[in-house]
Motif scaffolding. Structure first.
Motif, PDB file in Angstrom:
ATOM      1  N   CYS A  42       6.082   4.998   9.176  1.00 50.37           N
ATOM      2  CA  CYS A  42       5.404   3.879   8.529  1.00 50.37           C
ATOM      3  C   CYS A  42       4.053   3.594   9.182  1.00 50.37           C
ATOM      4  CB  CYS A  42       6.279   2.627   8.598  1.00 50.37           C
ATOM      5  SG  CYS A  42       7.704   2.648   7.514  1.00 50.37           S
ATOM      6  N   LYS A  43       4.033   3.558  10.505  1.00 50.89           N
ATOM      7  CA  LYS A  43       2.784   3.264  11.208  1.00 50.89           C
ATOM      8  C   LYS A  43       1.726   4.325  10.922  1.00 50.89           C
ATOM      9  CE  LYS A  43       4.704   2.486  15.338  1.00 50.89           C
ATOM     10  NZ  LYS A  43       4.813   2.098  16.762  1.00 50.89           N
ATOM     11  N   THR A  44       2.141   5.576  10.899  1.00 51.62           N
ATOM     12  CA  THR A  44       1.204   6.655  10.603  1.00 51.62           C
ATOM     13  C   THR A  44       0.640   6.507   9.194  1.00 51.62           C
ATOM     14  OG1 THR A  44       2.357   8.171  12.092  1.00 51.62           O
ATOM     15  CG2 THR A  44       0.940   9.155  10.417  1.00 51.62           C
ATOM     16  N   PHE A  45       1.516   6.172   8.255  1.00 50.83           N
ATOM     17  CA  PHE A  45       1.081   6.038   6.864  1.00 50.83           C
ATOM     18  C   PHE A  45       0.111   4.859   6.722  1.00 50.83           C
ATOM     19  CE2 PHE A  45       1.453   4.629   2.453  1.00 50.83           C
ATOM     20  CZ  PHE A  45       1.260   5.818   1.780  1.00 50.83           C
ATOM     21  N   ILE A  46       0.434   3.724   7.364  1.00 51.25           N
ATOM     22  CA  ILE A  46      -0.416   2.539   7.266  1.00 51.25           C
ATOM     23  C   ILE A  46      -1.795   2.818   7.853  1.00 51.25           C
ATOM     24  CG2 ILE A  46      -0.719   0.161   8.074  1.00 51.25           C
ATOM     25  CD1 ILE A  46       2.348  -0.132   7.902  1.00 51.25           C
ATOM     26  N   GLU A  47      -1.837   3.536   8.952  1.00 53.38           N
ATOM     27  CA  GLU A  47      -3.115   3.857   9.584  1.00 53.38           C
ATOM     28  C   GLU A  47      -4.012   4.669   8.664  1.00 53.38           C
ATOM     29  OE1 GLU A  47      -2.147   5.824  13.188  1.00 53.38           O
ATOM     30  OE2 GLU A  47      -1.388   4.007  14.178  1.00 53.38           O
ATOM     31  N   ARG A  48      -3.423   5.451   7.762  1.00 59.60           N
ATOM     32  CA  ARG A  48      -4.208   6.274   6.847  1.00 59.60           C
ATOM     33  C   ARG A  48      -4.752   5.477   5.666  1.00 59.60           C
ATOM     34  NH1 ARG A  48      -0.042  11.474   6.761  1.00 59.60           N
ATOM     35  NH2 ARG A  48      -0.564  12.257   8.862  1.00 59.60           N
ATOM     36  N   LEU A  49      -4.193   4.282   5.449  1.00 59.65           N
ATOM     37  CA  LEU A  49      -4.683   3.445   4.357  1.00 59.65           C
ATOM     38  C   LEU A  49      -5.942   2.714   4.814  1.00 59.65           C
ATOM     39  CD1 LEU A  49      -1.260   1.938   3.170  1.00 59.65           C
ATOM     40  CD2 LEU A  49      -2.520   3.839   2.151  1.00 59.65           C
ATOM     41  N   GLU A  50      -6.951   2.691   3.986  1.00 59.25           N
ATOM     42  CA  GLU A  50      -8.235   2.127   4.399  1.00 59.25           C
ATOM     43  C   GLU A  50      -8.340   0.634   4.123  1.00 59.25           C
ATOM     44  OE1 GLU A  50     -11.475   4.279   2.765  1.00 59.25           O
ATOM     45  OE2 GLU A  50     -10.860   6.205   3.620  1.00 59.25           O
ATOM     46  N   LEU A  51      -7.858   0.173   2.981  1.00 57.76           N
ATOM     47  CA  LEU A  51      -8.073  -1.213   2.574  1.00 57.76           C
ATOM     48  C   LEU A  51      -6.933  -2.114   3.050  1.00 57.76           C
ATOM     49  CD1 LEU A  51      -9.270  -0.631  -1.102  1.00 57.76           C
ATOM     50  CD2 LEU A  51     -10.677  -1.012   0.936  1.00 57.76           C
ATOM     51  N   PRO A  52      -7.254  -3.279   3.606  1.00 55.30           N
ATOM     52  CA  PRO A  52      -6.205  -4.213   4.015  1.00 55.30           C
ATOM     53  C   PRO A  52      -5.267  -4.592   2.872  1.00 55.30           C
ATOM     54  CG  PRO A  52      -8.308  -4.876   4.946  1.00 55.30           C
ATOM     55  CD  PRO A  52      -8.596  -3.756   3.988  1.00 55.30           C
ATOM     56  N   LEU A  53      -5.808  -4.747   1.651  1.00 56.45           N
ATOM     57  CA  LEU A  53      -4.955  -5.114   0.529  1.00 56.45           C
ATOM     58  C   LEU A  53      -3.954  -4.008   0.220  1.00 56.45           C
ATOM     59  CD1 LEU A  53      -4.281  -7.191  -1.633  1.00 56.45           C
ATOM     60  CD2 LEU A  53      -5.971  -6.107  -3.125  1.00 56.45           C
TER      61      LEU A  53
END
Length: 515
Positions: A42-53
Motif C-alpha cells: 500500500c505504501k509503495t502504491f501511494i507513493e507512486r500517486l501524484e495528487l493528494p486527492l
C-alpha cells in the motif's frame, strides 16, 4: 452471504483454514499475505500517486475493503497519511465529493425526513453507537457551504478516533444533516448528490435539530457522545449552549480548536519566559473558532490568578467590520463577541490595529489568505523578542501567512504554528520545523475519555485538561526547532494520556457515571 462482509474487512490476510471455514475459499487469489506485506504494498502504491486527492480516494477505498489494514496503515504512519484523510486534503475531497462519490459512508438525514428521523437512525446497522460526529455542511473548514458534500468531515474525524485513540469503529457513526445549501453553484451542478434547495432556517431548522437530538437518545441512549462539526457561526454557539446541559455533546470547532490553540500557547510560555496572562492577544477573525479559543484562554489566565474582566481585557478581536469596538457604527457587536469589545475608536485597517494594540500573540482564524503581511510580521518583531504567530485557517491556501513568511520577516524569532501542515524552513544556519495546531491532538483523546468515564456534561475543564496534556508532551527538543506541538507520530500517546487524565478528573470530581 454474511461471510462476504467479513471478507471485505480482512482481504488477503485470511489464512487457508479461515477461508475454508468462512466459505470464501476460491473467492480470492491463493496467496496469503501478512498484514505487514500488505502495508508495504500500500505504501509503495501511494507513493507512486501524484495528487493528494487520488491518494485520498485510494485510502477511502482501502477503508471500505480492508478496514483493519486501513487503520493500521494510518495509525503507524500518522505524519504521512493524516494530511490525506484529514486536513488539508479532506477539504478538496469535500469540494469534489459529488464527482468522486463511489460508495455511501455514514448516514444522510434530510429535511424531507422531518417526523421520521428516528426511523432513519434505526436503519444504521449497528445499534450500540457511542460517538456520533454530525455536520450540516454549512461551514466546511474555510470553504463555506458545501451541503451534503461535507460528509467527508465526520467520516474523517471518526476515522481518527480509531487510528489515534483506538476507538472501535463499530461504535462510531458519521452523519450529515442535509437541510439544503445556499451554494448556488452546487445546486446548479447536475452531479450534486444532496438536496437541491436553499437551506432550511429559523424555527423550522431548530425543530429539525431538536428532533434529531431526541431521536439519537431514543435510538442509541443518553450517553451517546454527539460531536458537532462545521456548523455555521450563527448556529454553532447557539446550539452548543442550548444542548450542552441536556445531552452529552461538544462542538469541536469551538472547544476542540480552543483546546489545541491553548495547548500551543502554553508551550510557548517555555520559549518566551512569560506566563500566559502576561500576553496581549490579537485575533483576526471573531467566529466560532476565535471566540471559543478566546474563552478558553480566559479560563487559563484565570487559573493563573487574573480576574475575569482583566483576562478578557487582554484579548482584542477583529472581524470583517474591523476592531470589535463598543458602539462602532458599522456591523455592530452582538452575541458572544460583546465581552471582547473595547472602548476604542472604530478601526478597520488591520495593520493599524496591530501597531496600535502591539500584541505579543497574533492568532489568525479568518480564512483570509495572506492577511499577516510582511509589514505586519515585521511590526510584531519590533514589539516582541519572540512574537507568537498562529496562522490557523484551513486548508493551507487559506492560511494567514506561511511558515517561511513568518520566520523570514521576524529574523527567525517568531514562534509559529499553523492549522494545516507546513514543511521544514531553513533560514541561514537555522532549521525550523513548525508545528501544526491540529484538533486531532484533542478530540480523539477527549472522546475516549468521555466514553470511558461516562461523563455526561462536557465542561470546559475537560478541554483545559486536554490542553495541559498536549503542552506537557512538547519536549525541549521540539521547542529547539520551533515546534510547540508534539510530533504527529506521538499523537496516539497524547490521546491515551488525555483520556487517562479525564478519567482521573471525572472520578475525583464525581463526574463519572461509571463509578
Amino acid at each position: 452471504m454474511d461471510h462476504l462482509w467479513q471478507f471485505n474487512f480482512q482481504g488477503l490476510s485470511f489464512t487457508l483454514k479461515e477461508r475454508q471455514q468462512l466459505g470464501i475459499y476460491g473467492l480470492q487469489p491463493p496467496y496469503v499475505r501478512t498484514q505487514e506485506e500488505q502495508m508495504e504494498i500500500c505504501k509503495t502504491f501511494i507513493e507512486r500517486l501524484e495528487l493528494p486527492l487520488t491518494k485520498f480516494v485510494y485510502l477511502m477505498d482501502l477503508h471500505d475493503t480492508d478496514e483493519k489494514l486501513f487503520y493500521r496503515l494510518v495509525s503507524e504512519n500518522v505524519e504521512a497519511y493524516m494530511p490525506i484523510i484529514y486536513t488539508p486534503t479532506v477539504g478538496l475531497a469535500c469540494q469534489k465529493s459529488s464527482q468522486i462519490f463511489a460508495k455511501p459512508r455514514g448516514l444522510y438525514i434530510t429535511s424531507n425526513d422531518v417526523g421520521h428521523i428516528y426511523d432513519v437512525l434505526k436503519n444504521w446497522l449497528v445499534p450500540s453507537n457511542r460517538i456520533i460526529c454530525v455536520t450540516d455542511g454549512e461551514r466546511i473548514l474555510g470553504l463555506g457551504d458545501l451541503g451534503a458534500n461535507g460528509m467527508g468531515i465526520p467520516v474523517g474525524k471518526l476515522a481518527l478516533y480509531t487510528a489515534l485513540a483506538g476507538v472501535n469503529p463499530e461504535i462510531s457513526l458519521p452523519i450529515t444533516l442535509d437541510v439544503g445549501t445556499n451554494n448556488k453553484e452546487l445546486r446548479d451542478d447536475p452531479s450534486y448528490v444532496g438536496l437541491v434547495r436553499p437551506r432550511m432556517t429559523g424555527q423550522e431548522y431548530d425543530d429539525f435539530i431538536d428532533e434529531f437530538m431526541e431521536a439519537v437518545v431514543k435510538c442509541f441512549g443518553q450517553h451517546t457522545l454527539i460531536q458537532f462539526e462545521d456548523f455555521g457561526n450563527h448556529n454553532a454557539f447557539r446550539l452548543l449552549h442550548k444542548y450542552r446541559e441536556r445531552y452529552c455533546t461538544f462542538n469541536d470547532d469551538i472547544q476542540g480548536t480552543a483546546s489545541v490553540v491553548v495547548s500551543g500557547l502554553l508551550a510557548c510560555t517555555r520559549l518566551t519566559g512569560k506566563k500566559l496572562s502576561e500576553n496581549v492577544f490579537l485575533f483576526l477573525g471573531a467566529g466560532e473558532a476565535a471566540i471559543g479559543t478566546a474563552d478558553l484562554t480566559v479560563k487559563a489566565m484565570e487559573r493563573e490568578g487574573l480576574g475575569l474582566d482583566e483576562a478578557r481585557g487582554r484579548i482584542w478581536m477583529v472581524d470583517i467590520d474591523g476592531l470589535l469596538a463598543l458602539d462602532r457604527p458599522e456591523g455592530g457587536v452582538d452575541g458572544y463577541k460583546q465581552v471582547y469589545a473595547k472602548k476604542h475608536e472604530p478601526v478597520k485597517d488591520f495593520a493599524a490595529i496591530v501597531n496600535d494594540v502591539k500584541p505579543s500573540v497574533l492568532i489568525g482564524a479568518s480564512a483570509a489568505s495572506g492577511a499577516f503581511t510582511p509589514d505586519i510580521l515585521k511590526a510584531m518583531a519590533t514589539f516582541n523578542e519572540r512574537p507568537i504567530i498562529f496562522a490557523l485557517s484551513n486548508p493551507t491556501p487559506k492560511a494567514e501567512c506561511t511558515a517561511e513568511q513568518a520566520y523570514t520577516n521576524t529574523e527567525g524569532r517568531a514562534i509559529f504554528a499553523s492549522g494545516s501542515p507546513f514543511g521544514t524552513v531553513v533560514l541561514g544556519d537555522k532549521t525550523y520545523q513548525p508545528g501544526q495546531g491540529n484538533n486531532a491532538y484533542i478530540f480523539p483523546g477527549v472522546g475516549l475519555g468521555i466514553i470511558l468515564s461516562g461523563i455526561f456534561h462536557v465542561n470546559e475543564q475537560v478541554f483545559l485538561i486536554a490542553s495541559d496534556t498536549v503542552a506537557n508532551n512538547v519536549s525541549d527538543e521540539d521547542l529547539a526547532v520551533g515546534r510547540v506541538y508534539p510530533p504527529l507520530s506521538n499523537i496516539k500517546e497524547c490521546s491515551i494520556q488525555i483520556a487517562c487524565n479525564i478519567l482521573e478528573y471525572a472520578y475525583a470530581e464525581g463526574k463519572s457515571d461509571n463509578t
